[in-house]
Design a protein around this motif. Structure first.
Motif, PDB file in Angstrom:
ATOM      1  N   SER A  52       0.776  -1.319  -0.068  1.00  0.00           N
ATOM      2  CA  SER A  52      -0.066   0.030   0.078  1.00  0.00           C
ATOM      3  C   SER A  52       0.770   1.252   0.027  1.00  0.00           C
ATOM      4  N   GLU A  53       2.334   1.234   0.089  1.00  0.00           N
ATOM      5  CA  GLU A  53       3.077   2.341   0.157  1.00  0.00           C
ATOM      6  C   GLU A  53       4.255   1.798  -0.457  1.00  0.00           C
ATOM      7  N   SER A  54       5.092   2.778  -0.955  1.00  0.00           N
ATOM      8  CA  SER A  54       6.417   2.677  -1.607  1.00  0.00           C
ATOM      9  C   SER A  54       7.419   2.045  -0.694  1.00  0.00           C
ATOM     10  N   TRP A  55       8.142   0.976  -0.909  1.00  0.00           N
ATOM     11  CA  TRP A  55       9.363   0.641  -0.283  1.00  0.00           C
ATOM     12  C   TRP A  55      10.550   1.824  -0.110  1.00  0.00           C
ATOM     13  N   ASP A  56      11.115   1.381   1.109  1.00  0.00           N
ATOM     14  CA  ASP A  56      12.227   2.366   1.221  1.00  0.00           C
ATOM     15  C   ASP A  56      13.467   1.652   1.302  1.00  0.00           C
ATOM     16  N   CYS A  75       2.027  -0.539 -10.313  1.00  0.00           N
ATOM     17  CA  CYS A  75       3.175  -0.509  -9.525  1.00  0.00           C
ATOM     18  C   CYS A  75       4.366   0.016 -10.239  1.00  0.00           C
TER      19      CYS A  75
END
Length: 107
Positions: A52-56, A75
């Protein structure tokens, strides 16, 4: 009935396939590797994850290519290839991309 996001599958030597135990997080991979060590680089993990959110962070697969399939939503992948070039790829449902490993060209 196995459910891919919960129970990944293993594809092994001699066209074998098995249902894996419940995925419990990053430590799960160590036990998976021990279970299928005999398959070596011929073994393949089939899994499905939702984000649900970008990878860091980033990841790499030095011993084999990875097939990334978008099943819902969209994506964007930022790839760095073995030759140092970079590419940004956006996938829609049903689209896929192959992340090649060093020495394994994408076809």
């Amino acid at each position: 009935m196995p459910h891919l996001p919960t129970n990944p599958a293993h594809l092994g030597r001699a066209a074998s396939a098995s249902v894996e135990p419940d995925f419990t997080g990053p430590d799960w991979f160590e036990a998976y590797a021990a279970r299928h060590e005999a398959d070596g680089q011929d073994g393949r993990l089939v899994s499905q994850f939702a984000f649900s959110e970008s990878w860091d962070s980033w990841e790499m697969h030095p011993h084999g290519a990875e097939l990334v399939i978008c099943t819902q939503g969209a994506c964007t992948l930022h790839q760095e290839h073995a030759d140092g070039s970079t590419e940004t790829v956006t996938l829609a449902p049903g689209d896929y991309v192959i992340n090649a490993s060093s020495g394994v060209p994408a076809t």
